[in-house]
Design an enzyme around this catalytic site. Sequence first.
Site, short mmCIF file in Angstrom:
data_model
loop_
_atom_site.label_atom_id
_atom_site.label_comp_id
_atom_site.label_asym_id
_atom_site.label_seq_id
_atom_site.Cartn_x
_atom_site.Cartn_y
_atom_site.Cartn_z
N ILE A 15 -28.04 -22.83 -1.60
CA ILE A 15 -28.12 -22.97 -0.06
C ILE A 15 -28.78 -21.95 0.75
O ILE A 15 -29.64 -22.24 1.62
CB ILE A 15 -26.60 -22.88 0.35
N ASN A 74 -25.30 -15.08 3.36
CA ASN A 74 -25.07 -16.16 2.35
C ASN A 74 -24.49 -15.94 1.22
O ASN A 74 -23.82 -16.66 0.74
CB ASN A 74 -26.42 -17.25 2.70
N SER A 125 -16.49 -21.11 4.03
CA SER A 125 -16.29 -22.56 3.43
C SER A 125 -14.86 -23.08 3.97
O SER A 125 -14.26 -22.52 4.66
CB SER A 125 -15.82 -21.88 2.01
N TYR A 138 -11.13 -17.12 -3.56
CA TYR A 138 -12.05 -17.46 -2.81
C TYR A 138 -11.60 -17.80 -1.43
O TYR A 138 -12.15 -17.77 -0.41
CB TYR A 138 -12.47 -18.78 -3.64
N LYS A 142 -12.85 -16.25 2.26
CA LYS A 142 -13.51 -17.25 3.29
C LYS A 142 -13.17 -17.16 4.42
O LYS A 142 -13.47 -17.31 5.81
CB LYS A 142 -13.76 -18.53 2.53
N THR A 173 -24.74 -27.14 -6.15
CA THR A 173 -25.68 -25.92 -6.26
C THR A 173 -25.22 -25.21 -7.91
O THR A 173 -24.21 -25.95 -8.21
CB THR A 173 -25.57 -24.67 -5.44
P1 NDP Z 1 -25.44 -19.71 -5.71
O1 NDP Z 1 -24.60 -19.59 -6.82
O2 NDP Z 1 -26.21 -21.16 -6.13
O3 NDP Z 1 -26.35 -18.91 -5.23
C1 NDP Z 1 -25.99 -17.39 -4.60
C2 NDP Z 1 -26.95 -16.73 -4.15
O4 NDP Z 1 -26.32 -15.43 -3.85
C3 NDP Z 1 -28.05 -16.34 -5.02
O5 NDP Z 1 -29.16 -16.31 -4.52
C4 NDP Z 1 -27.54 -15.12 -5.80
O6 NDP Z 1 -28.93 -14.42 -6.36
C5 NDP Z 1 -27.27 -14.25 -4.74
N1 NDP Z 1 -26.04 -13.22 -5.03
C6 NDP Z 1 -25.03 -13.42 -5.93
N2 NDP Z 1 -24.42 -12.38 -6.15
C7 NDP Z 1 -25.17 -11.40 -5.43
C8 NDP Z 1 -25.06 -10.08 -4.85
N3 NDP Z 1 -24.11 -9.24 -5.62
N4 NDP Z 1 -25.96 -9.22 -4.10
C9 NDP Z 1 -27.01 -10.22 -3.59
N5 NDP Z 1 -27.08 -11.55 -3.88
C10 NDP Z 1 -26.22 -12.09 -4.58
O7 NDP Z 1 -24.37 -20.25 -4.57
P2 NDP Z 1 -24.49 -21.36 -3.38
O8 NDP Z 1 -25.74 -21.38 -2.92
O9 NDP Z 1 -23.90 -22.48 -3.96
O10 NDP Z 1 -23.67 -20.80 -2.22
C11 NDP Z 1 -24.17 -19.95 -1.32
C12 NDP Z 1 -22.97 -19.36 -0.06
O11 NDP Z 1 -22.33 -20.96 0.33
C13 NDP Z 1 -21.91 -18.75 -0.85
O12 NDP Z 1 -21.41 -17.98 0.11
C14 NDP Z 1 -20.60 -19.86 -1.18
O13 NDP Z 1 -19.58 -19.42 -1.20
C15 NDP Z 1 -20.72 -20.85 0.13
N6 NDP Z 1 -20.53 -22.14 -0.10
C16 NDP Z 1 -20.88 -22.78 -1.29
C17 NDP Z 1 -20.46 -24.19 -1.66
C18 NDP Z 1 -20.93 -25.17 -2.48
O14 NDP Z 1 -20.18 -26.11 -2.64
N7 NDP Z 1 -21.67 -24.68 -3.12
C19 NDP Z 1 -19.42 -24.65 -0.61
C20 NDP Z 1 -18.86 -23.72 0.46
C21 NDP Z 1 -19.56 -22.38 0.47
P3 NDP Z 1 -28.96 -13.35 -7.48
O15 NDP Z 1 -28.28 -13.96 -8.67
O16 NDP Z 1 -30.37 -13.32 -7.80
O17 NDP Z 1 -28.48 -12.14 -7.18
#
Ligand code: NDP
Length: 234
Positions: A15, A74, A125, A138, A142, A173
């Site tokens: 996202i 995010n 979320s 989780y 949220k 995702t």
């Molecule tokens: P992804 O797992 O696809 O991406 C997560 C992102 O967060 C990556 O860019 C990752 O990059 C980064 N990340 C993870 N840990 C860290 C850290 N400690 N420090 C910095 N960056 C970090 O997740 P989504 O895109 O699915 O989710 C994005 C947001 O949307 C989240 O907050 C999630 O809870 C929320 N959400 C998602 C839903 C879904 O169905 N997918 C539904 C509702 C909410 P890297 O690994 O390089 O650090």
Amino acid sequence: MAEGLFIVTGGSKGIGQAIAAELVQKGREVVCLSRSGAGPVGQHMACDMTDEAAVRDSIAKIAAQGPIAGLVNNAGVHVGGSADTLSVADFNRTMALNATAVMVAARETFPFLRERGGTIVNIGSFFDRMGAPDNLAYCASKAAVAAMTRVMAVEWARHGIAVVNVAPGYIETDLNRDFLAREKVRAWMKSRIPTGGPGKPEDVARLVGALLTAAIPFLTGETIYIDGAQGINH
Ligand code: NDP
């Protein structure tokens, strides 16, 4: 809204990457923070959002490049676990990124937004109001995002800073791809989500991009659900 840089945490994929792409497509400058510090769209910096000092340094470095117009909190993690067995370590790991990092990043960005105003979008979320089994940490994290959004909105409105919680439903995702691919899950999603199934990262990105660039200071403190009406489906 004033022109300026947008910070997107977790912009390396999913996202966050879609939000960065949407902003770039709108002609805006984006700096993404993630652990890998790599990604296809915008500028990238390596930053573990659970490391308070690293977050402070990164945001100060970005502010040195030019005025900051907004922040998207995010980056998030999903750790399963039910109320009877969840470990404190898993609870804390979830809260550290999904809740504490949101607080820290907003706090560290605030001094740079105070002068000119801007917008903070927190990605929550629809689980923030659900009793989703096996999701205690989780859901709690949220719900904390929604609560912090309200407090920040009230405290910072006088500085022209709007704070909005965008709360997605199921979006395909890396976070959930394996789960969503299961046959049983797909059939359940089809029956539960009135629009027919999970959303796409671009759906969330279009909403967030609009909020960040439209500048509607009166829209603040709210949680906006983007879930294909799943959360209100009886
Ligand atoms: P992804 O797992 O696809 O991406 C997560 C992102 O967060 C990556 O860019 C990752 O990059 C980064 N990340 C993870 N840990 C860290 C850290 N400690 N420090 C910095 N960056 C970090 O997740 P989504 O895109 O699915 O989710 C994005 C947001 O949307 C989240 O907050 C999630 O809870 C929320 N959400 C998602 C839903 C879904 O169905 N997918 C539904 C509702 C909410 P890297 O690994 O390089 O650090």
